[in-house]
Design a protein around this motif. Structure first.
Motif, PDB file in Angstrom:
ATOM      1  N   ILE A  14       0.872  -1.179   0.000  1.00 16.19           N
ATOM      2  CA  ILE A  14       0.000   0.000   0.000  1.00 16.19           C
ATOM      3  C   ILE A  14       0.902   1.219   0.000  1.00 16.19           C
ATOM      4  CG2 ILE A  14      -1.759   1.283   1.241  1.00 16.19           C
ATOM      5  CD1 ILE A  14      -2.686  -1.394   2.408  1.00 16.19           C
ATOM      6  N   GLU A  15       0.830   1.972  -1.074  1.00  8.45           N
ATOM      7  CA  GLU A  15       1.659   3.165  -1.195  1.00  8.45           C
ATOM      8  C   GLU A  15       0.773   4.394  -1.017  1.00  8.45           C
ATOM      9  OE1 GLU A  15       3.760   3.119  -4.856  1.00  8.45           O
ATOM     10  OE2 GLU A  15       4.586   1.107  -4.505  1.00  8.45           O
ATOM     11  N   PRO A  16       1.172   5.312  -0.156  1.00 10.23           N
ATOM     12  CA  PRO A  16       0.353   6.515   0.056  1.00 10.23           C
ATOM     13  C   PRO A  16       0.357   7.413  -1.179  1.00 10.23           C
ATOM     14  CG  PRO A  16       2.416   6.687   1.269  1.00 10.23           C
ATOM     15  CD  PRO A  16       2.360   5.304   0.688  1.00 10.23           C
ATOM     16  N   LEU A  17      -0.770   8.066  -1.405  1.00 11.40           N
ATOM     17  CA  LEU A  17      -0.863   8.992  -2.533  1.00 11.40           C
ATOM     18  C   LEU A  17      -0.156  10.288  -2.172  1.00 11.40           C
ATOM     19  CD1 LEU A  17      -4.589   8.609  -3.628  1.00 11.40           C
ATOM     20  CD2 LEU A  17      -2.579   7.799  -4.837  1.00 11.40           C
ATOM     21  N   ARG A  18       0.481  10.876  -3.158  1.00 11.64           N
ATOM     22  CA  ARG A  18       1.156  12.145  -2.945  1.00 11.64           C
ATOM     23  C   ARG A  18       0.986  12.993  -4.182  1.00 11.64           C
ATOM     24  NH1 ARG A  18       6.239   9.590  -0.029  1.00 11.64           N
ATOM     25  NH2 ARG A  18       5.251   9.469   1.992  1.00 11.64           N
ATOM     26  N   PRO A  21      -2.125  13.058  -7.706  1.00 14.40           N
ATOM     27  CA  PRO A  21      -3.155  12.026  -7.488  1.00 14.40           C
ATOM     28  C   PRO A  21      -3.928  12.220  -6.186  1.00 14.40           C
ATOM     29  CG  PRO A  21      -1.125  11.007  -8.223  1.00 14.40           C
ATOM     30  CD  PRO A  21      -0.815  12.451  -7.966  1.00 14.40           C
ATOM     31  N   LEU A  22      -3.247  12.692  -5.134  1.00 13.61           N
ATOM     32  CA  LEU A  22      -3.928  12.950  -3.868  1.00 13.61           C
ATOM     33  C   LEU A  22      -4.930  14.093  -4.037  1.00 13.61           C
ATOM     34  CD1 LEU A  22      -4.285  12.586  -0.816  1.00 13.61           C
ATOM     35  CD2 LEU A  22      -2.422  14.212  -0.507  1.00 13.61           C
ATOM     36  N   VAL A  23      -4.527  15.157  -4.701  1.00 15.45           N
ATOM     37  CA  VAL A  23      -5.411  16.301  -4.915  1.00 15.45           C
ATOM     38  C   VAL A  23      -6.625  15.885  -5.745  1.00 15.45           C
ATOM     39  CG1 VAL A  23      -5.566  18.569  -6.020  1.00 15.45           C
ATOM     40  CG2 VAL A  23      -3.549  17.975  -4.687  1.00 15.45           C
ATOM     41  N   LEU A  24      -6.415  15.075  -6.766  1.00 14.18           N
ATOM     42  CA  LEU A  24      -7.526  14.622  -7.598  1.00 14.18           C
ATOM     43  C   LEU A  24      -8.500  13.750  -6.816  1.00 14.18           C
ATOM     44  CD1 LEU A  24      -5.693  13.821 -10.957  1.00 14.18           C
ATOM     45  CD2 LEU A  24      -7.174  15.760 -10.439  1.00 14.18           C
ATOM     46  N   GLU A  25      -7.997  12.879  -5.963  1.00  6.53           N
ATOM     47  CA  GLU A  25      -8.874  12.033  -5.150  1.00  6.53           C
ATOM     48  C   GLU A  25      -9.697  12.870  -4.178  1.00  6.53           C
ATOM     49  OE1 GLU A  25      -9.580   8.735  -5.134  1.00  6.53           O
ATOM     50  OE2 GLU A  25      -8.355   8.477  -6.919  1.00  6.53           O
ATOM     51  N   VAL A  26      -9.054  13.846  -3.538  1.00  7.03           N
ATOM     52  CA  VAL A  26      -9.774  14.709  -2.593  1.00  7.03           C
ATOM     53  C   VAL A  26     -10.817  15.546  -3.323  1.00  7.03           C
ATOM     54  CG1 VAL A  26      -9.512  16.654  -0.997  1.00  7.03           C
ATOM     55  CG2 VAL A  26      -7.903  14.751  -0.910  1.00  7.03           C
ATOM     56  N   ALA A  27     -10.442  16.100  -4.484  1.00  6.97           N
ATOM     57  CA  ALA A  27     -11.387  16.914  -5.250  1.00  6.97           C
ATOM     58  C   ALA A  27     -12.575  16.064  -5.721  1.00  6.97           C
ATOM     59  CB  ALA A  27     -10.683  17.549  -6.452  1.00  6.97           C
TER      60      ALA A  27
END
Length: 82
Positions: A14-18, A21-27
């Motif tokens: 499991i690799e954390p998003l950074r 990709p993290l911004v897109l998932e939150v948006a």
């Protein structure tokens, strides 16, 4: 009847998003939440409208509604077969 083959072990990482990709998932999550909020608000307004119609004792139309407009139907054009 059981199979004699064992399942191969699967290494799960499991690799954390950074970054982007993290911004897109939150948006995407915020967008879905806002969309559901809008739908719930519209449903509340619709329910209030119909509740008000019930309080005012407004009944549905007396005449049956039709999916077809009044008048003569249009003539159907037939295209020649090729």
């Amino acid at each position: 009847m059981e199979s004699t083959q064992e399942k191969a072990a699967v290494d799960v990482r499991i690799e954390p998003l950074r970054g982007l990709p993290l911004v897109l998932e939150v948006a995407g999550g915020v967008g879905r939440a806002l969309g559901l909020t809008l739908l719930w608000g519209l449903e509340i307004a619709r329910d209030a409208y119909f509740r008000q119609l019930d309080r005012l004792n407004v009944r549905p139309r007396h005449k049956r509604a039709s999916a077809f407009p009044p008048g003569q139907p249009k003539k159907q054009r037939t295209t020649p077969a090729r």
